[in-house]
Design a protein around this motif. Structure first.
Motif, PDB file in Angstrom:
ATOM      1  N   ASP A 234      -2.150 -12.060  -6.066  1.00  0.00           N
ATOM      2  CA  ASP A 234      -3.419 -11.757  -6.726  1.00  0.00           C
ATOM      3  C   ASP A 234      -3.173 -11.040  -8.053  1.00  0.00           C
ATOM      4  OD1 ASP A 234      -6.404 -11.627  -6.679  1.00  0.00           O
ATOM      5  OD2 ASP A 234      -6.022  -9.474  -6.643  1.00  0.00           O
ATOM      6  N   ASP A 235      -2.099 -10.241  -8.111  1.00  0.00           N
ATOM      7  CA  ASP A 235      -1.712  -9.611  -9.378  1.00  0.00           C
ATOM      8  C   ASP A 235      -1.444 -10.665 -10.445  1.00  0.00           C
ATOM      9  OD1 ASP A 235      -1.892  -7.102  -8.271  1.00  0.00           O
ATOM     10  OD2 ASP A 235       0.267  -6.849  -8.002  1.00  0.00           O
ATOM     11  N   HIS A 236      -0.792 -11.761 -10.049  1.00  0.00           N
ATOM     12  CA  HIS A 236      -0.499 -12.826 -11.011  1.00  0.00           C
ATOM     13  C   HIS A 236      -1.792 -13.362 -11.629  1.00  0.00           C
ATOM     14  CE1 HIS A 236       3.438 -13.664  -8.597  1.00  0.00           C
ATOM     15  NE2 HIS A 236       3.639 -12.773  -9.542  1.00  0.00           N
ATOM     16  N   HIS A 237      -2.807 -13.536 -10.793  1.00  0.00           N
ATOM     17  CA  HIS A 237      -4.101 -13.994 -11.297  1.00  0.00           C
ATOM     18  C   HIS A 237      -4.654 -13.024 -12.344  1.00  0.00           C
ATOM     19  CE1 HIS A 237      -5.394 -17.441  -8.756  1.00  0.00           C
ATOM     20  NE2 HIS A 237      -4.536 -16.933  -7.873  1.00  0.00           N
ATOM     21  N   ARG A 238      -4.619 -11.747 -12.021  1.00  0.00           N
ATOM     22  CA  ARG A 238      -5.222 -10.747 -12.915  1.00  0.00           C
ATOM     23  C   ARG A 238      -4.395 -10.550 -14.184  1.00  0.00           C
ATOM     24  NH1 ARG A 238      -5.724  -5.613 -10.137  1.00  0.00           N
ATOM     25  NH2 ARG A 238      -4.084  -6.274  -8.708  1.00  0.00           N
ATOM     26  N   ILE A 239      -3.076 -10.641 -14.070  1.00  0.00           N
ATOM     27  CA  ILE A 239      -2.216 -10.543 -15.254  1.00  0.00           C
ATOM     28  C   ILE A 239      -2.499 -11.713 -16.198  1.00  0.00           C
ATOM     29  CG2 ILE A 239       0.176 -10.737 -16.051  1.00  0.00           C
ATOM     30  CD1 ILE A 239       0.939  -9.193 -13.440  1.00  0.00           C
TER      31      ILE A 239
ATOM     32  N   HIS B 283       2.120  -4.080 -10.593  1.00  0.00           N
ATOM     33  CA  HIS B 283       2.664  -5.222  -9.840  1.00  0.00           C
ATOM     34  C   HIS B 283       4.113  -4.954  -9.428  1.00  0.00           C
ATOM     35  CE1 HIS B 283       3.401  -9.368  -8.685  1.00  0.00           C
ATOM     36  NE2 HIS B 283       4.343  -9.495  -9.616  1.00  0.00           N
ATOM     37  N   ILE B 284       4.918  -4.483 -10.347  1.00  0.00           N
ATOM     38  CA  ILE B 284       6.333  -4.241 -10.048  1.00  0.00           C
ATOM     39  C   ILE B 284       6.508  -2.980  -9.210  1.00  0.00           C
ATOM     40  CG2 ILE B 284       8.588  -3.773 -11.097  1.00  0.00           C
ATOM     41  CD1 ILE B 284       7.717  -5.614 -13.406  1.00  0.00           C
ATOM     42  N   HIS B 285       5.707  -1.964  -9.462  1.00  0.00           N
ATOM     43  CA  HIS B 285       5.786  -0.767  -8.626  1.00  0.00           C
ATOM     44  C   HIS B 285       5.379  -1.071  -7.183  1.00  0.00           C
ATOM     45  CE1 HIS B 285       6.023   1.793 -12.331  1.00  0.00           C
ATOM     46  NE2 HIS B 285       6.794   2.477 -11.507  1.00  0.00           N
ATOM     47  N   PHE B 286       4.417  -1.962  -6.995  1.00  0.00           N
ATOM     48  CA  PHE B 286       4.032  -2.359  -5.642  1.00  0.00           C
ATOM     49  C   PHE B 286       5.205  -3.021  -4.926  1.00  0.00           C
ATOM     50  CE2 PHE B 286       2.242  -5.666  -2.783  1.00  0.00           C
ATOM     51  CZ  PHE B 286       1.660  -4.834  -1.847  1.00  0.00           C
ATOM     52  N   ALA B 287       5.942  -3.871  -5.637  1.00  0.00           N
ATOM     53  CA  ALA B 287       7.126  -4.517  -5.046  1.00  0.00           C
ATOM     54  C   ALA B 287       8.152  -3.472  -4.616  1.00  0.00           C
ATOM     55  CB  ALA B 287       7.737  -5.496  -6.042  1.00  0.00           C
ATOM     56  N   LEU B 288       8.304  -2.432  -5.423  1.00  0.00           N
ATOM     57  CA  LEU B 288       9.240  -1.356  -5.076  1.00  0.00           C
ATOM     58  C   LEU B 288       8.775  -0.621  -3.816  1.00  0.00           C
ATOM     59  CD1 LEU B 288      11.610   0.538  -5.532  1.00  0.00           C
ATOM     60  CD2 LEU B 288      10.221   1.792  -7.206  1.00  0.00           C
TER      61      LEU B 288
ATOM     62  N   ILE C 267       2.256 -10.526   0.407  1.00  0.00           N
ATOM     63  CA  ILE C 267       2.521 -11.577  -0.586  1.00  0.00           C
ATOM     64  C   ILE C 267       1.227 -12.008  -1.273  1.00  0.00           C
ATOM     65  CG2 ILE C 267       3.407 -13.913  -0.945  1.00  0.00           C
ATOM     66  CD1 ILE C 267       5.561 -11.870  -0.323  1.00  0.00           C
ATOM     67  N   ALA C 268       0.153 -12.145  -0.495  1.00  0.00           N
ATOM     68  CA  ALA C 268      -1.135 -12.547  -1.079  1.00  0.00           C
ATOM     69  C   ALA C 268      -1.624 -11.494  -2.064  1.00  0.00           C
ATOM     70  CB  ALA C 268      -2.159 -12.767   0.029  1.00  0.00           C
ATOM     71  N   ARG C 269      -1.440 -10.217  -1.727  1.00  0.00           N
ATOM     72  CA  ARG C 269      -1.853  -9.141  -2.630  1.00  0.00           C
ATOM     73  C   ARG C 269      -1.028  -9.187  -3.907  1.00  0.00           C
ATOM     74  NH1 ARG C 269      -0.735  -5.392  -6.143  1.00  0.00           N
ATOM     75  NH2 ARG C 269      -1.493  -3.274  -5.867  1.00  0.00           N
TER      76      ARG C 269
END
Length: 229
Positions: free
Chosen positions: A179-184, A203-208, A174-176
């Motif tokens: 962190d995508d949200h910060h960079r986006i 970000h979305i591929h990581f969720a997958l 979740i933290a990783r």
């Protein structure tokens, strides 16, 4: 009286969030009592959700929450990644307003606050989910492309591919992701369109990838249980 649209939205949210799992049968009388609504708007809501593909109607058996295969879930994620990356690029390229940037910063700050505990508190799942939906929806709506919004909504109608679903088990995952949200946000604020697109897609591929791993683990666990039985 609660309107059919209100009941539709309530049921849609419960299905997409996983509160009502795939395969569940929705019997009108107990459901109307549980929701505290009359059967007329409930019938209209069930029919609308069947039209959207979230429910399946079977004669003499009623409605059930549709089950999706792993391949269908993966396909929805692929489309969602492309579309949300496109939305990110559009917003970065055209320049986000101060109001939009502030809204995104509020989302990121809320995620930071939740994760500052260093552990995943079960009570924080709902507020984190709300933050995540707000972050993604703000970008999608800001790009002002109605086709992007419409098609992303269709992808979200595959429950496991919805941005409302979280595997709330591993803090590092979740933290990783956050962190995508910060960079986006940083890429959008700096109007770096190509970078914003790449970050959102990843970000979305990581969720997958996280979801696939969870499904594989659950499948192996089920096989072991079946073997023991």
């Amino acid at each position: 009286m609660t309107s059919a649209s209100d009941v539709t939205e309530l049921l849609r949210e419960r299905i997409l969030s996983g509160d009502v799992p795939s395969g569940s049968r929705l019997q009108q009388i107990p459901l109307s009592e549980a929701l505290g609504v009359s059967r007329t708007p409930l019938r209209e809501a069930l029919a609308q959700l069947a039209k959207e593909g979230l429910l399946i109607y079977e004669p003499n058996r009623g409605y059930a929450v549709r089950a999706f295969s792993t391949a269908e879930i993966s396909a929805a994620f692929e489309v969602r990644a492309r579309l949300e990356a496109l939305a990110c690029g559009i917003v970065a390229r055209q320049g986000a307003s101060v109001e939009v940037l502030d809204r995104l910063r509020e989302c990121v700050a809320e995620g930071d606050r939740i994760l500052s505990k260093g552990v995943l508190d079960p009570d924080d799942l709902i507020p984190y989910r709300r933050m995540n939906v707000d972050f993604h929806e703000t970008i999608i709506q800001t790009c002002q492309n109605p086709f992007v919004s419409s098609f992303v909504r269709q992808c979200h109608n595959v429950p496991m591919a919805s941005d409302r679903v979280f595997i709330w088990e591993d803090y590092k995952v979740i933290a990783r992701s956050h962190d995508d949200h910060h960079r986006i946000l940083d890429a959008i604020a700096k109007r770096e369109a190509q970078r914003a697109e790449g970050l959102m897609s990843e970000h979305i591929h990581f969720a997958l990838l996280v979801l696939r791993r969870k499904l594989d683990e659950d499948g192996r666990a089920a096989q072991l249980r079946d073997g023991r039985e």
